[in-house]
Design a protein around this motif. Structure first.
Motif, PDB file in Angstrom:
ATOM      1  N   VAL A   1     116.111  11.072 114.895  1.00  0.00           N
ATOM      2  CA  VAL A   1     114.660  11.178 115.079  1.00  0.00           C
ATOM      3  C   VAL A   1     113.970   9.885 114.666  1.00  0.00           C
ATOM      4  CG1 VAL A   1     112.575  12.359 114.291  1.00  0.00           C
ATOM      5  CG2 VAL A   1     114.619  13.686 114.862  1.00  0.00           C
ATOM      6  N   ARG A   2     114.379   9.335 113.527  1.00  0.00           N
ATOM      7  CA  ARG A   2     113.781   8.074 113.067  1.00  0.00           C
ATOM      8  C   ARG A   2     113.999   6.956 114.086  1.00  0.00           C
ATOM      9  NH1 ARG A   2     115.717   9.796 107.991  1.00  0.00           N
ATOM     10  NH2 ARG A   2     117.653   8.631 108.276  1.00  0.00           N
ATOM     11  N   ASN A   3     115.212   6.882 114.621  1.00  0.00           N
ATOM     12  CA  ASN A   3     115.525   5.829 115.592  1.00  0.00           C
ATOM     13  C   ASN A   3     114.699   5.989 116.869  1.00  0.00           C
ATOM     14  OD1 ASN A   3     117.403   4.584 113.944  1.00  0.00           O
ATOM     15  ND2 ASN A   3     119.136   5.740 114.766  1.00  0.00           N
ATOM     16  N   LEU A   4     114.559   7.224 117.332  1.00  0.00           N
ATOM     17  CA  LEU A   4     113.801   7.462 118.560  1.00  0.00           C
ATOM     18  C   LEU A   4     112.327   7.137 118.368  1.00  0.00           C
ATOM     19  CD1 LEU A   4     115.447  10.805 119.796  1.00  0.00           C
ATOM     20  CD2 LEU A   4     115.701   8.529 120.811  1.00  0.00           C
ATOM     21  N   LEU A   5     111.771   7.523 117.231  1.00  0.00           N
ATOM     22  CA  LEU A   5     110.369   7.210 116.955  1.00  0.00           C
ATOM     23  C   LEU A   5     110.160   5.708 116.823  1.00  0.00           C
ATOM     24  CD1 LEU A   5     109.427  10.057 114.456  1.00  0.00           C
ATOM     25  CD2 LEU A   5     108.507   9.721 116.744  1.00  0.00           C
ATOM     26  N   SER A   6     111.140   5.034 116.225  1.00  0.00           N
ATOM     27  CA  SER A   6     111.058   3.582 116.103  1.00  0.00           C
ATOM     28  C   SER A   6     111.089   2.913 117.474  1.00  0.00           C
ATOM     29  CB  SER A   6     112.207   3.067 115.238  1.00  0.00           C
ATOM     30  OG  SER A   6     112.193   1.661 115.145  1.00  0.00           O
ATOM     31  N   GLN A   7     111.967   3.400 118.344  1.00  0.00           N
ATOM     32  CA  GLN A   7     112.049   2.858 119.700  1.00  0.00           C
ATOM     33  C   GLN A   7     110.748   3.081 120.458  1.00  0.00           C
ATOM     34  OE1 GLN A   7     115.516   4.177 121.954  1.00  0.00           O
ATOM     35  NE2 GLN A   7     116.705   4.306 120.062  1.00  0.00           N
TER      36      GLN A   7
ATOM     37  N   ASN B   1     110.689   1.077 129.594  1.00  0.00           N
ATOM     38  CA  ASN B   1     111.527   2.222 129.942  1.00  0.00           C
ATOM     39  C   ASN B   1     112.279   2.766 128.742  1.00  0.00           C
ATOM     40  OD1 ASN B   1     110.752   2.251 132.617  1.00  0.00           O
ATOM     41  ND2 ASN B   1     112.450   0.965 133.312  1.00  0.00           N
ATOM     42  N   SER B   2     112.617   1.888 127.801  1.00  0.00           N
ATOM     43  CA  SER B   2     113.291   2.339 126.587  1.00  0.00           C
ATOM     44  C   SER B   2     112.356   3.197 125.740  1.00  0.00           C
ATOM     45  CB  SER B   2     113.773   1.131 125.782  1.00  0.00           C
ATOM     46  OG  SER B   2     114.313   1.530 124.538  1.00  0.00           O
ATOM     47  N   ARG B   3     111.099   2.780 125.641  1.00  0.00           N
ATOM     48  CA  ARG B   3     110.111   3.551 124.874  1.00  0.00           C
ATOM     49  C   ARG B   3     109.863   4.906 125.536  1.00  0.00           C
ATOM     50  NH1 ARG B   3     104.799   0.278 123.985  1.00  0.00           N
ATOM     51  NH2 ARG B   3     104.511   1.880 122.385  1.00  0.00           N
ATOM     52  N   LEU B   4     109.763   4.890 126.850  1.00  0.00           N
ATOM     53  CA  LEU B   4     109.525   6.130 127.591  1.00  0.00           C
ATOM     54  C   LEU B   4     110.696   7.082 127.448  1.00  0.00           C
ATOM     55  CD1 LEU B   4     107.569   7.604 129.493  1.00  0.00           C
ATOM     56  CD2 LEU B   4     108.723   6.481 131.422  1.00  0.00           C
ATOM     57  N   SER B   5     111.914   6.552 127.534  1.00  0.00           N
ATOM     58  CA  SER B   5     113.113   7.373 127.386  1.00  0.00           C
ATOM     59  C   SER B   5     113.189   7.994 126.004  1.00  0.00           C
ATOM     60  CB  SER B   5     114.357   6.510 127.643  1.00  0.00           C
ATOM     61  OG  SER B   5     115.542   7.255 127.419  1.00  0.00           O
TER      62      SER B   5
END
Length: 275
Positions: free
Chosen positions: A104-110, A119-123
């Motif tokens: 979760v932390r990694n996804l929020l950071s991205q 596209n990385s942020r959207l994914s």
């Protein structure tokens, strides 16, 4: 419920070790705690949530609250279910594992990093929304990582540009899954540009975006005690026009009926708008 059926009803005895020691029902998601005992995930989580700090079977302290999936036992239970299907036993589904805090932390950071590719942020946002949809547990994990502030920043960034619209809309869809604090609601209500942006989204070509905007407006209105701040929305004619227009389109999106009516009701709590 399957685990509560008596042996005479099924014509088969549920093996003792397939039953959760807390609920005595057939385990659907067996997990092992630090004492080596195995419980159904829902039961042991409820046990801990009510303030218990010991293992229900051994009474030893739960010094580590990590729940380790017992895949072997779960597969044995599934095989037993299949073998006894003629007695009306249904195979338990393979459970989805809760989201790991690190993930979760990694996804929020991205999602929040402007240096990442669009596209990385959207994914990352889409994956977070998928996790949030899966379970209350996942939403609780995501909520503990400052998700509201991050999503609000994404939602209202570059609102006058067409370059980040999809990112904004995805953050909106995720944001409405979480309650907002009063300070978050006030920060939105005090910003005329943010109110205008949400009002404009009520006329978006996507009915999902329109309904999500209505849902966020209702969350903000419900999260504030100040009549004056609520009036910041009620004074914008486009808000009412957008909500009424959505009601005319809901035959293609029934889920929105409840959200729109709740938003209209919240607006009617502002005294000067009731007429």
């Amino acid at each position: 419920m399957l685990g509560s059926l008596e042996p005479l009803d099924l014509g088969v005895q549920i093996p003792y070790h397939f039953r959760c020691p807390i609920s005595w029902e057939l385990m659907c998601d067996p997990v092992t705690v630090c004492t080596g005992q195995t419980y159904d995930r829902a039961s042991i989580e409820a046990w801990v949530a009510t303030g218990n700090t010991t293992c229900p079977v051994t009474r030893a302290p739960l010094t580590d609250l990590t729940l380790i999936p017992n895949h072997t036992l779960r597969r044995l239970i599934q095989d037993w279910c299949v073998a006894n299907s003629s007695f009306g036993v249904q195979r338990i589904p393979t459970p989805k594992q809760p989201a790991e805090p690190g993930l979760v932390r990694n996804l929020l950071s991205q999602a929040s990093s402007h240096s990442n590719p669009y596209n990385s942020r959207l994914s990352a946002l889409r994956r977070l929304r998928g996790l949030a949809r899966d379970s209350d547990k996942n939403r609780s994990v995501i909520s503990s990582h400052n998700v509201r502030e991050i999503l609000i920043n994404i939602l209202f960034s570059n609102i006058n540009s067409d370059s980040s619209l999809e990112l904004n809309h995805e953050s909106l869809a995720l944001l409405i899954m979480f309650p907002l604090g009063e300070s978050d609601c006030m920060a939105i209500a005090l910003d005329a540009d943010k109110i205008t942006y949400l009002a404009n989204l009520l006329f978006h070509s996507s009915i999902e975006v329109r309904v999500n905007s209505a849902a966020l407006i209702e969350i903000v209105l419900a999260g504030m005690r100040s009549q004056e701040l609520r009036a910041q929305f009620s004074n914008v004619d486009e808000v009412f026009e957008g909500l009424i227009e959505i009601l005319r389109k809901l035959q293609s999106y029934p889920r929105g009926l409840k959200d729109v009516i709740k938003t209209l009701f919240a607006l009617c709590l502002v005294n000067q708008t009731r007429q």
